[in-house]
Design an enzyme around this catalytic site. Structure first.
Site, PDB file in Angstrom:
ATOM      1  N   SER A  12       0.885  -1.193  -0.069  1.00  0.00           N
ATOM      2  CA  SER A  12      -0.005   0.078   0.079  1.00  0.00           C
ATOM      3  C   SER A  12       0.728   1.255   0.142  1.00  0.00           C
ATOM      4  O   SER A  12       2.192   1.104   0.297  1.00  0.00           O
ATOM      5  CB  SER A  12      -0.878  -0.014   1.228  1.00  0.00           C
TER       6      SER A  12
HETATM    7  N1  SAH Z   1      -1.076  -4.632   3.973  1.00  0.00           N
HETATM    8  C1  SAH Z   1      -0.397  -5.030   2.757  1.00  0.00           C
HETATM    9  C2  SAH Z   1      -1.316  -4.568   1.548  1.00  0.00           C
HETATM   10  C3  SAH Z   1      -1.353  -5.833   0.474  1.00  0.00           C
HETATM   11  S1  SAH Z   1      -2.605  -5.843  -0.778  1.00  0.00           S
HETATM   12  C4  SAH Z   1       1.035  -4.482   2.721  1.00  0.00           C
HETATM   13  O1  SAH Z   1       1.100  -3.735   3.631  1.00  0.00           O
HETATM   14  O2  SAH Z   1       1.698  -4.648   2.025  1.00  0.00           O
HETATM   15  C5  SAH Z   1      -3.922  -6.839  -0.316  1.00  0.00           C
HETATM   16  C6  SAH Z   1      -3.842  -8.129   0.267  1.00  0.00           C
HETATM   17  O3  SAH Z   1      -4.695  -8.635   0.775  1.00  0.00           O
HETATM   18  C7  SAH Z   1      -2.980  -9.006  -0.858  1.00  0.00           C
HETATM   19  O4  SAH Z   1      -1.869  -9.610  -0.447  1.00  0.00           O
HETATM   20  C8  SAH Z   1      -4.274 -10.088  -1.123  1.00  0.00           C
HETATM   21  O5  SAH Z   1      -3.706 -11.171  -1.557  1.00  0.00           O
HETATM   22  C9  SAH Z   1      -4.903 -10.035   0.372  1.00  0.00           C
HETATM   23  N2  SAH Z   1      -6.128 -10.691   0.173  1.00  0.00           N
HETATM   24  C10 SAH Z   1      -7.156 -10.282  -0.595  1.00  0.00           C
HETATM   25  N3  SAH Z   1      -8.374 -10.927  -0.333  1.00  0.00           N
HETATM   26  C11 SAH Z   1      -7.879 -11.942   0.903  1.00  0.00           C
HETATM   27  C12 SAH Z   1      -8.915 -12.597   1.671  1.00  0.00           C
HETATM   28  N4  SAH Z   1     -10.039 -12.863   1.583  1.00  0.00           N
HETATM   29  N5  SAH Z   1      -7.921 -13.127   2.949  1.00  0.00           N
HETATM   30  C13 SAH Z   1      -6.672 -13.001   3.115  1.00  0.00           C
HETATM   31  N6  SAH Z   1      -6.009 -12.024   2.217  1.00  0.00           N
HETATM   32  C14 SAH Z   1      -6.502 -11.526   1.246  1.00  0.00           C
END
Ligand code: SAH
Length: 215
Positions: free
Chosen positions: A64
């Site tokens: 993010s």
């Molecule tokens: N907090 C992260 C942002 C990652 S983007 C950072 O700081 O890098 C969002 C993430 O949510 C992705 O890796 C995606 O695979 C995950 N995601 C999406 N839907 C999900 C679900 N139902 N359960 C677990 N993870 C999920």
């Protein structure tokens, strides 16, 4: 936490300035200053680690944007007694920012390679209060519920009811809502005895929340 303060670099100083100018409180800025974002960004994007931008981390996912990480952290209103649940570990960067501000953080990721890599980064940075899990975050983490705070870092179509159930009374949840990447709002939910109260925190852009485990 990090093993001593990392040397300051111009990119980080610029980023800190941007956070401060956008109203991020000193407590959050100080934590973000100490976390080496370059560690959470894949090699080809290293030179962009301190840009205020989301960057690819593989599996069609992104780390993010730092300002959004700061704003979500701030909206959670954390203290050192908080038990926190994060859905969407991704690179682990948001988790690393939350960890010093809470008691324990439970974080779920549906892509196993991302979870494994994030866990390695936590060990490298000697962050010991994060527990990771590979799985579908739409089910929450029932064995550890209730949580004082819940943060979802992928955009859901609606506020997941299971997560509201797993939020303690008096708890706070921050979640991006919207199915179109160009039309998402960041929502803060405060759960009182008389039910959830919702505040709109403005436009955001997140990858979609996907139900079910990744293949
Ligand atoms: N907090 C992260 C942002 C990652 S983007 C950072 O700081 O890098 C969002 C993430 O949510 C992705 O890796 C995606 O695979 C995950 N995601 C999406 N839907 C999900 C679900 N139902 N359960 C677990 N993870 C999920």
């Amino acid at each position: 936490m990090t093993n001593g303060a990392p040397p300051q670099n111009p990119g980080m100083m610029q980023l800190v300035l941007e956070l401060v100018q956008n109203g991020v409180v000193p407590e959050v800025v100080q934590v973000m200053e100490k976390i080496p974002r370059e560690l959470f960004v894949p090699q080809p994007f290293q030179d962009r680690a301190f840009e205020n931008a989301a960057l690819p981390i593989g599996h069609h996912q992104t780390i993010s944007q730092p300002l959004v990480v700061a704003q979500m952290t701030q909206a959670l209103d954390l203290n050192d007694r908080c038990k926190v649940l994060e859905i969407g570990t991704g690179s682990g960067y948001q988790a690393a920012v939350l960890a010093p501000l809470c008691r324990r953080l439970y974080t779920i990721e549906r892509h196993k390679p991302l979870s494994v890599r994030a866990e390695q980064r936590f060990q490298q940075l000697r962050i010991h209060n994060i527990v990771t899990r590979v799985g579908d975050g739409s089910k929450g983490w029932p064995e550890q519920a209730p949580f004082d705070r819940i943060i979802v870092t992928a955009a859901a179509i609606d506020i997941p009811p299971v997560l509201v159930d797993q939020l303690a009374v008096g708890g706070v949840m921050v979640v991006p809502i919207g199915d179109d990447q160009h039309d998402q709002r960041l929502v803060k939910l405060v759960k009182d005895e008389d039910g959830p109260h919702i505040t709109d925190l403005g436009w955001v852009r997140f990858v979609p929340f996907v139900e079910g485990e990744a293949p």
